[in-house]
Design a protein around this motif. Structure first.
Motif, PDB file in Angstrom:
ATOM      1  N   ARG A  84      -6.155  11.652  -7.444  1.00  0.00           N
ATOM      2  CA  ARG A  84      -7.439  11.027  -7.117  1.00  0.00           C
ATOM      3  C   ARG A  84      -7.935  10.135  -8.256  1.00  0.00           C
ATOM      4  O   ARG A  84      -8.509   9.061  -8.017  1.00  0.00           O
ATOM      5  N   ARG A  85      -7.706  10.558  -9.489  1.00  0.00           N
ATOM      6  CA  ARG A  85      -8.133   9.725 -10.618  1.00  0.00           C
ATOM      7  C   ARG A  85      -7.333   8.435 -10.685  1.00  0.00           C
ATOM      8  O   ARG A  85      -7.888   7.356 -10.923  1.00  0.00           O
ATOM      9  N   LEU A 134       0.807  -1.225   0.000  1.00  0.00           N
ATOM     10  CA  LEU A 134       0.000   0.000   0.000  1.00  0.00           C
ATOM     11  C   LEU A 134       0.840   1.274   0.000  1.00  0.00           C
ATOM     12  O   LEU A 134       0.578   2.185  -0.802  1.00  0.00           O
ATOM     13  N   PRO A 135       1.864   1.410   0.867  1.00  0.00           N
ATOM     14  CA  PRO A 135       2.682   2.638   0.801  1.00  0.00           C
ATOM     15  C   PRO A 135       3.370   2.805  -0.543  1.00  0.00           C
ATOM     16  O   PRO A 135       3.466   3.918  -1.072  1.00  0.00           O
ATOM     17  N   LEU A 136       3.855   1.696  -1.115  1.00  0.00           N
ATOM     18  CA  LEU A 136       4.523   1.761  -2.415  1.00  0.00           C
ATOM     19  C   LEU A 136       3.552   2.212  -3.498  1.00  0.00           C
ATOM     20  O   LEU A 136       3.896   3.021  -4.362  1.00  0.00           O
ATOM     21  N   THR A 137       2.322   1.707  -3.439  1.00  0.00           N
ATOM     22  CA  THR A 137       1.317   2.105  -4.423  1.00  0.00           C
ATOM     23  C   THR A 137       0.994   3.589  -4.311  1.00  0.00           C
ATOM     24  O   THR A 137       0.916   4.303  -5.317  1.00  0.00           O
ATOM     25  N   LEU A 138       0.802   4.065  -3.089  1.00  0.00           N
ATOM     26  CA  LEU A 138       0.467   5.480  -2.898  1.00  0.00           C
ATOM     27  C   LEU A 138       1.596   6.384  -3.392  1.00  0.00           C
ATOM     28  O   LEU A 138       1.345   7.446  -3.977  1.00  0.00           O
ATOM     29  N   LEU A 139       2.838   5.974  -3.167  1.00  0.00           N
ATOM     30  CA  LEU A 139       3.966   6.811  -3.582  1.00  0.00           C
ATOM     31  C   LEU A 139       4.248   6.680  -5.071  1.00  0.00           C
ATOM     32  O   LEU A 139       4.258   7.666  -5.812  1.00  0.00           O
ATOM     33  N   ASN A 140       4.474   5.441  -5.533  1.00  0.00           N
ATOM     34  CA  ASN A 140       4.921   5.235  -6.904  1.00  0.00           C
ATOM     35  C   ASN A 140       3.783   5.309  -7.916  1.00  0.00           C
ATOM     36  O   ASN A 140       3.925   5.917  -8.977  1.00  0.00           O
ATOM     37  N   ALA A 141       2.657   4.691  -7.583  1.00  0.00           N
ATOM     38  CA  ALA A 141       1.579   4.549  -8.559  1.00  0.00           C
ATOM     39  C   ALA A 141       0.538   5.650  -8.484  1.00  0.00           C
ATOM     40  O   ALA A 141      -0.367   5.692  -9.320  1.00  0.00           O
ATOM     41  N   VAL A 142       0.651   6.529  -7.495  1.00  0.00           N
ATOM     42  CA  VAL A 142      -0.290   7.656  -7.393  1.00  0.00           C
ATOM     43  C   VAL A 142       0.467   8.982  -7.431  1.00  0.00           C
ATOM     44  O   VAL A 142       0.327   9.761  -8.378  1.00  0.00           O
ATOM     45  N   MET A 183      -4.462 -10.371 -11.587  1.00  0.00           N
ATOM     46  CA  MET A 183      -3.318 -10.015 -10.762  1.00  0.00           C
ATOM     47  C   MET A 183      -3.532  -8.611 -10.198  1.00  0.00           C
ATOM     48  O   MET A 183      -4.044  -7.731 -10.897  1.00  0.00           O
ATOM     49  N   PRO A 184      -3.176  -8.365  -8.928  1.00  0.00           N
ATOM     50  CA  PRO A 184      -3.271  -7.000  -8.393  1.00  0.00           C
ATOM     51  C   PRO A 184      -2.501  -6.019  -9.274  1.00  0.00           C
ATOM     52  O   PRO A 184      -1.350  -6.269  -9.636  1.00  0.00           O
ATOM     53  N   MET A 185      -3.132  -4.897  -9.628  1.00  0.00           N
ATOM     54  CA  MET A 185      -2.581  -3.971 -10.620  1.00  0.00           C
ATOM     55  C   MET A 185      -2.517  -2.549 -10.084  1.00  0.00           C
ATOM     56  O   MET A 185      -3.256  -2.184  -9.173  1.00  0.00           O
ATOM     57  N   CYS A 186      -1.620  -1.764 -10.694  1.00  0.00           N
ATOM     58  CA  CYS A 186      -1.523  -0.344 -10.358  1.00  0.00           C
ATOM     59  C   CYS A 186      -0.968   0.404 -11.567  1.00  0.00           C
ATOM     60  O   CYS A 186      -0.579  -0.210 -12.557  1.00  0.00           O
ATOM     61  N   HIS A 187      -0.902   1.732 -11.467  1.00  0.00           N
ATOM     62  CA  HIS A 187      -0.366   2.569 -12.551  1.00  0.00           C
ATOM     63  C   HIS A 187       1.062   2.977 -12.186  1.00  0.00           C
ATOM     64  O   HIS A 187       1.277   4.006 -11.543  1.00  0.00           O
ATOM     65  N   ALA A 242      -8.485   6.176  -8.065  1.00  0.00           N
ATOM     66  CA  ALA A 242      -9.822   5.648  -8.370  1.00  0.00           C
ATOM     67  C   ALA A 242      -9.759   4.519  -9.389  1.00  0.00           C
ATOM     68  O   ALA A 242     -10.377   3.461  -9.204  1.00  0.00           O
ATOM     69  N   THR A 243      -9.005   4.716 -10.481  1.00  0.00           N
ATOM     70  CA  THR A 243      -8.958   3.661 -11.503  1.00  0.00           C
ATOM     71  C   THR A 243      -8.194   2.437 -10.996  1.00  0.00           C
ATOM     72  O   THR A 243      -8.587   1.299 -11.279  1.00  0.00           O
ATOM     73  N   SER A 244      -7.118   2.653 -10.236  1.00  0.00           N
ATOM     74  CA  SER A 244      -6.410   1.508  -9.638  1.00  0.00           C
ATOM     75  C   SER A 244      -7.322   0.758  -8.684  1.00  0.00           C
ATOM     76  O   SER A 244      -7.386  -0.483  -8.697  1.00  0.00           O
ATOM     77  N   GLY A 245      -8.018   1.510  -7.842  1.00  0.00           N
ATOM     78  CA  GLY A 245      -8.915   0.878  -6.878  1.00  0.00           C
ATOM     79  C   GLY A 245     -10.026   0.102  -7.554  1.00  0.00           C
ATOM     80  O   GLY A 245     -10.343  -1.031  -7.158  1.00  0.00           O
ATOM     81  N   LEU A 246     -10.625   0.689  -8.584  1.00  0.00           N
ATOM     82  CA  LEU A 246     -11.726   0.035  -9.285  1.00  0.00           C
ATOM     83  C   LEU A 246     -11.277  -1.260  -9.950  1.00  0.00           C
ATOM     84  O   LEU A 246     -11.964  -2.290  -9.867  1.00  0.00           O
ATOM     85  N   LEU A 247     -10.112  -1.227 -10.599  1.00  0.00           N
ATOM     86  CA  LEU A 247      -9.594  -2.425 -11.263  1.00  0.00           C
ATOM     87  C   LEU A 247      -9.397  -3.566 -10.271  1.00  0.00           C
ATOM     88  O   LEU A 247      -9.803  -4.706 -10.523  1.00  0.00           O
ATOM     89  N   ASN A 248      -8.774  -3.261  -9.147  1.00  0.00           N
ATOM     90  CA  ASN A 248      -8.486  -4.314  -8.172  1.00  0.00           C
ATOM     91  C   ASN A 248      -9.746  -4.812  -7.478  1.00  0.00           C
ATOM     92  O   ASN A 248      -9.916  -6.014  -7.265  1.00  0.00           O
TER      93      ASN A 248
END
Length: 381
Positions: free
Chosen positions: A238-239, A209-217, A257-261, A242-248
């Motif tokens: 926020r977008r 979660l911290p990695l996603t918030l930093l790197n992918a957001v 597979m768990p995904m992020c941007h 939102a799209t990362s959250g919706l996909l997962n």
């Protein structure tokens, strides 16, 4: 119409199309190692995994109309590859992260948090993530430098003609080669798919979660704004959350597979010519074909030599490290960037963030001390 004008338009259209198609496959260096290994271990099945990425890139094309990457979540992926998560635990972890991201996207706190971070710290995080990708790329290319060096040379042409089909040519040539230096599959036994350990799920959440918030957001937003300034309004913290959250939330419970941007993926797509929604639509179509092929596609993807994947990853790393903000930074901010980047390289994103914030506070303290002494020095003289 003037024939010369028509020819120039044709050339521009061809360059645009070839760049988008080539850039669509520029992020294979991040995608393939996690996907192939997780499927080979029996934790995930190929059809829902590739349908998940197809849905992700289709959503990106509709929402952003830009080559925003859809990547495997690296921390969760690493835990999967070491046998630390079963398929059920992976589904739980990805779904919970999706719910958290989607919830955060509805509050202004995420944007406030992102804007509270000093720009030099964000730039350092971006550079540090690029360094991490670079180290991994060198390790992968070390499996066969005789393959990696020609691939690097061909990919280097992207600095001369950014929208040429270089990534596509490299991947196509690799598939036609007889190299045996293919992607190594993760070691270990396949875990039981019905086992559920909530401590294992919690470990995955704390790591990812911290990695996603930093790197992918946060960093992904900064990279997208830097590379696509004319379309920056389409991309926000926020977008992306939102799209990362919706996909997962929608797909991971069904085997995706768990995904992020990822910021590195955005840089990779851009480096090899992707500029428009054609790139994510191309990836979506390729993933649909892969999903329909099922297990057959894994053998095909695993045939791409590891050094070639490393060469693709190296170019993405360079694009991520050498961002515009790095060169525009004020001299007093460069030590902060360096401290953040080195902390990220050797300790991960959280360590890099901590080192960056501490060094930025030190920079401000020194700046204020100098400003306070300046009038006294002027009076004494």
């Amino acid at each position: 119409m003037n024939p010369d004008t028509s020819w120039r338009r044709y050339q521009q259209a061809f360059a645009s199309l070839s760049g988008d198609i080539s850039g669509a496959f520029g992020d294979l260096g991040t995608l393939l190692p996690f996907v192939i290994s997780a499927i080979s271990l029996g934790v995930l099945a190929p059809t829902p995994v590739f349908f998940g990425f197809a849905a992700g890139y289709l959503l990106v094309a509709v929402v952003y109309r830009l080559p925003i990457a859809v990547q495997p979540m690296k921390a969760l992926g690493a835990i999967i590859l070491t046998g630390g998560l079963t398929s059920l635990e992976t589904a739980w972890a990805g779904t919970i992260i999706g719910a958290v991201l989607l919830t955060m996207s509805f509050t202004p706190h995420l944007v406030r948090l992102a804007r509270a971070l000093p720009q030099s710290v964000v730039t350092g995080l971006q550079a540090g993530l690029g360094l991490m990708l670079g180290v991994l790329a060198v390790d992968m290319m070390g499996a066969g430098w005789l393959i990696a060096l020609p691939a690097l040379a061909l990919l280097a042409l992207s600095w001369i003609w950014p929208r040429g089909p270089w990534a596509l040519l490299v991947v196509g040539g690799a598939l036609l080669s007889d190299s045996t230096a293919t992607l190594p599959l993760a070691a270990g036994s396949s875990p039981e798919s019905l086992e559920l350990s909530m401590p294992a799920v919690a470990e995955g959440l704390m790591a990812q979660l911290p990695l996603t918030l930093l790197n992918a957001v946060v960093v992904a937003t900064a990279v997208a704004h830097s590379l696509f300034p004319d379309s920056a309004r389409r991309v926000s913290e926020r977008r992306l959350a939102a799209t990362s959250g919706l996909l997962n939330l929608a797909l991971v419970p069904f085997g995706a597979m768990p995904m992020c941007h990822g910021a590195g993926g955005i840089a990779a797509h851009y480096r090899f010519g992707a500029r428009s929604l054609i790139a994510p639509l191309t990836v979506a179509a390729a993933c649909v074909l892969a999903a329909l092929q099922g297990p057959t596609v894994i053998a095909w993807l695993a045939a791409i030599p590891t050094p070639v994947i490393g060469a693709l990853l190296a170019n993405a790393a360079i694009e991520l490290m050498l961002g515009k903000r790095l060169f525009d930074a004020r001299p007093d901010c460069r030590p902060v960037i360096a401290a953040t980047a080195l902390g990220t390289l050797f300790g991960g994103a959280l360590v890099g963030l901590a080192m960056g914030l501490v060094s930025d506070r030190l920079r401000l303290h020194v700046k204020h001390r100098r400003a306070a002494r300046a009038p006294q020095d002027g009076g004494d003289s």
